[in-house]
Scaffold this motif. Sequence first.
Motif, short mmCIF file in Angstrom:
data_model
loop_
_atom_site.label_atom_id
_atom_site.label_comp_id
_atom_site.label_asym_id
_atom_site.label_seq_id
_atom_site.Cartn_x
_atom_site.Cartn_y
_atom_site.Cartn_z
N ASN A 165 0.84 -1.20 0.00
CA ASN A 165 0.00 0.00 0.00
C ASN A 165 0.87 1.25 0.00
OD1 ASN A 165 -2.76 -1.06 0.22
ND2 ASN A 165 -2.05 -1.90 2.16
N LEU A 166 0.60 2.13 -0.94
CA LEU A 166 1.32 3.40 -0.99
C LEU A 166 0.63 4.42 -0.09
CD1 LEU A 166 2.02 3.62 -4.83
CD2 LEU A 166 3.50 2.69 -3.03
N LYS A 167 1.35 5.45 0.27
CA LYS A 167 0.78 6.49 1.11
C LYS A 167 -0.31 7.23 0.33
CE LYS A 167 2.15 10.37 4.05
NZ LYS A 167 3.29 11.21 4.51
N PRO A 168 -1.49 7.40 0.93
CA PRO A 168 -2.58 8.09 0.19
C PRO A 168 -2.18 9.51 -0.19
CG PRO A 168 -3.42 7.03 2.18
CD PRO A 168 -1.92 6.98 2.27
N VAL A 169 -2.75 9.97 -1.29
CA VAL A 169 -2.53 11.34 -1.77
C VAL A 169 -3.86 12.07 -1.68
CG1 VAL A 169 -1.79 12.79 -3.70
CG2 VAL A 169 -0.68 10.58 -3.29
N TYR A 170 -3.84 13.31 -1.21
CA TYR A 170 -5.07 14.08 -1.03
C TYR A 170 -5.17 15.17 -2.10
CZ TYR A 170 -5.27 11.75 3.48
OH TYR A 170 -5.33 10.80 4.47
N TYR A 171 -6.41 15.41 -2.51
CA TYR A 171 -6.68 16.43 -3.52
C TYR A 171 -7.83 17.31 -3.04
CZ TYR A 171 -3.93 13.74 -6.93
OH TYR A 171 -2.93 13.07 -7.59
N LEU A 172 -7.76 18.57 -3.37
CA LEU A 172 -8.87 19.48 -3.14
C LEU A 172 -9.54 19.74 -4.48
CD1 LEU A 172 -10.42 21.37 -1.18
CD2 LEU A 172 -8.85 23.19 -1.88
N LYS A 173 -10.78 19.32 -4.57
CA LYS A 173 -11.53 19.52 -5.81
C LYS A 173 -12.42 20.75 -5.65
CE LYS A 173 -14.80 17.34 -9.02
NZ LYS A 173 -14.01 17.70 -10.21
N THR A 174 -12.11 21.80 -6.39
CA THR A 174 -12.93 22.99 -6.38
C THR A 174 -13.86 22.95 -7.59
OG1 THR A 174 -11.36 24.31 -7.69
CG2 THR A 174 -11.01 24.24 -5.31
N GLU A 175 -14.63 24.00 -7.77
CA GLU A 175 -15.54 24.03 -8.91
C GLU A 175 -14.78 24.12 -10.24
OE1 GLU A 175 -17.95 27.38 -7.91
OE2 GLU A 175 -19.35 26.18 -6.70
N ASP A 176 -13.52 24.56 -10.18
CA ASP A 176 -12.76 24.77 -11.42
C ASP A 176 -11.48 23.96 -11.52
OD1 ASP A 176 -14.59 26.86 -12.22
OD2 ASP A 176 -13.55 28.18 -10.80
N ASN A 177 -11.08 23.28 -10.45
CA ASN A 177 -9.75 22.70 -10.47
C ASN A 177 -9.67 21.48 -9.57
OD1 ASN A 177 -7.08 22.48 -11.17
ND2 ASN A 177 -6.37 24.27 -10.03
N LEU A 178 -8.67 20.65 -9.79
CA LEU A 178 -8.35 19.53 -8.92
C LEU A 178 -6.91 19.75 -8.45
CD1 LEU A 178 -9.30 16.82 -7.72
CD2 LEU A 178 -8.22 15.69 -9.67
N ILE A 179 -6.75 20.10 -7.17
CA ILE A 179 -5.46 20.52 -6.65
C ILE A 179 -4.84 19.41 -5.82
CG2 ILE A 179 -4.27 22.26 -5.26
CD1 ILE A 179 -6.76 24.07 -5.71
#
Length: 226
Positions: A165-179
């Motif tokens: 298992n790799l370390k999870p990666v977090y993303y912030l999904k806004t109305e215009d972007n996936l960060i």
Amino acid sequence: MKTTLIATVFFLTGISINGQQISLGEISRNAKFNKTIDEINNGKAVLKYSDIQGNPFYKNGFNNAKVGDTGTILPVRYNLFKDSFEILNDNDIYSVPKDNSFSKFTFLSSNEKFILDKDNDGIAGYFLILTEGHSKLLKKFAVKFIPEIPAPNTMISGTPAKFENLKPVYYLKTEDNLIKISKKADDLINALPTDKKDAVKDFIKTNKIKLTEEMDLIKLTNFLNK
């Protein structure tokens, strides 16, 4: 592929997935379900998942999940190694195509919701939603296959093949972007709309938010949704 697969899974009727009516004929022509086997090529050998240490799946076995925003419920599993959802039909397993018709799966037992999106490189994959709202915190899981290392001699033991298992990666999904969220607060702040930058910077500083902590990321995303 069995010709009865689509009919069995979708009950010989048209269904609505994510609000779009899809007829049986359209599914048959376009879904392109691929039969899959729990095996992996390891050089000259073909290994069964059961012969490999570790677990390549998010949950053990097949679990009922709601497909899209409809009442359609199917037995599925999430293959982290292949980053694909798979359906059990009789004794056969089929990989679900990564398209808008199958862009959301919600496990009934845990209410965990996975959505299909594209990462920063434009590669489609599934993400677990941790917070809802116009800003969403997403969690990306992944599993790596590590091949067997044969014993070099009788004095030194080898290493069996395994899934890690790799370390999870977090993303912030806004109305215009996936960060993609890194350890550096400035990277996140600079990717946000101008009218959010100062408020987020102050919130991170005041609340001592650590971008490496899941609970802190949830707090930050909830703040953005206020």
